[in-house]
Design an enzyme around this catalytic site. Sequence first.
Site, PDB file in Angstrom:
ATOM      1  N   GLY A  75      -4.580  65.276  31.305  1.00 52.09           N
ATOM      2  CA  GLY A  75      -5.229  66.380  30.611  1.00 52.09           C
ATOM      3  C   GLY A  75      -6.004  65.848  29.417  1.00 52.09           C
ATOM      4  N   GLN A  97     -10.040  66.287  21.347  1.00 51.15           N
ATOM      5  CA  GLN A  97      -9.740  64.852  21.419  1.00 51.15           C
ATOM      6  C   GLN A  97     -10.993  63.981  21.534  1.00 51.15           C
ATOM      7  OE1 GLN A  97      -6.698  65.643  24.665  1.00 51.15           O
ATOM      8  NE2 GLN A  97      -5.795  63.864  23.672  1.00 51.15           N
ATOM      9  N   CYS A 113       0.618  61.657  24.744  1.00 49.79           N
ATOM     10  CA  CYS A 113      -0.708  62.182  24.425  1.00 49.79           C
ATOM     11  C   CYS A 113      -1.691  61.026  24.301  1.00 49.79           C
ATOM     12  CB  CYS A 113      -0.642  62.949  23.103  1.00 49.79           C
ATOM     13  SG  CYS A 113      -2.235  63.569  22.547  1.00 49.79           S
ATOM     14  N   LEU A 114      -2.887  61.192  24.858  1.00 48.98           N
ATOM     15  CA  LEU A 114      -3.908  60.139  24.773  1.00 48.98           C
ATOM     16  C   LEU A 114      -4.329  59.887  23.326  1.00 48.98           C
ATOM     17  CD1 LEU A 114      -6.111  61.186  27.830  1.00 48.98           C
ATOM     18  CD2 LEU A 114      -4.426  59.332  27.715  1.00 48.98           C
ATOM     19  N   HIS A 156       0.152  71.904  25.953  1.00 52.30           N
ATOM     20  CA  HIS A 156      -0.209  70.737  25.140  1.00 52.30           C
ATOM     21  C   HIS A 156      -1.696  70.782  24.767  1.00 52.30           C
ATOM     22  CE1 HIS A 156       0.198  66.265  24.242  1.00 52.30           C
ATOM     23  NE2 HIS A 156      -1.115  66.412  24.342  1.00 52.30           N
ATOM     24  N   GLU A 157      -2.550  71.102  25.748  1.00 46.99           N
ATOM     25  CA  GLU A 157      -4.006  71.141  25.484  1.00 46.99           C
ATOM     26  C   GLU A 157      -4.362  72.326  24.578  1.00 46.99           C
ATOM     27  OE1 GLU A 157      -5.159  68.406  26.283  1.00 46.99           O
ATOM     28  OE2 GLU A 157      -3.733  67.884  27.864  1.00 46.99           O
ATOM     29  N   HIS A 195      -3.824  71.246  21.142  1.00 52.80           N
ATOM     30  CA  HIS A 195      -4.954  70.430  20.657  1.00 52.80           C
ATOM     31  C   HIS A 195      -6.073  71.326  20.135  1.00 52.80           C
ATOM     32  CE1 HIS A 195      -4.080  66.265  21.409  1.00 52.80           C
ATOM     33  NE2 HIS A 195      -3.805  66.445  22.688  1.00 52.80           N
TER      34      HIS A 195
HETATM   35 NI    NI Z   1      -2.799  65.187  23.985  1.00 55.80          NI
END
Ligand code: NI
Length: 182
Positions: free
Chosen positions: A46, A51, A91-92, A133-134, A137
């Site tokens: 995702g 991000q 998380c990225l 989660h997104e 963000h």
């Molecule tokens: Ni993330």
Amino acid sequence: MALLPILEFPDTRLRIRAKPVEHFDAQLRQLIADMVETMYAAPGVGLAGTQVNVHRHIFVMDTSAEKNDPQAYINTEILERDEIQVAEEGCLSVPTIFEPIRRATRVRVRARDADGALFERELTGLAAVCVQHEMDHLAGKLFVDYLTALKRERIRRRLEKERRERGGSASSSSPRSAEPAL
Ligand code: NI
């Protein structure tokens, strides 16, 4: 298509709240294509606009095993949440860190697709966790915000040390976990 740089904690731009998408045009479709490519390359399941420093209410995800089902969610609302569970999450924007987080494993969402068409969908398991989660963000929130201040500070220092060691370059050489990053 192009790979977009991914912002990393504690970058303050990750705290900006996304605004609704208003124009469903070629520019938006290009952004979605770039976000999907960036998500696959990371690799992650995702990726939210926040991000990649685009503060519009959009995220992409693909929780399929074959990685052949990319989906875009625009101006998303979570209508219902059910079945709270704790699962490891990464998380990225917080590379190499995985922590247990409480999430609903069943959600009902309403969103728009790349053409602006409204849809409602029920999601379970990883897809349900990913949506929450997104959505965090897009509200300027990170999964490390659910941890204690002490733990968050420890993570911040560890990431800073790792960035110093790799000379400020992107996190492509980071160790990878079996858990998916969102
Ligand atoms: Ni993330």
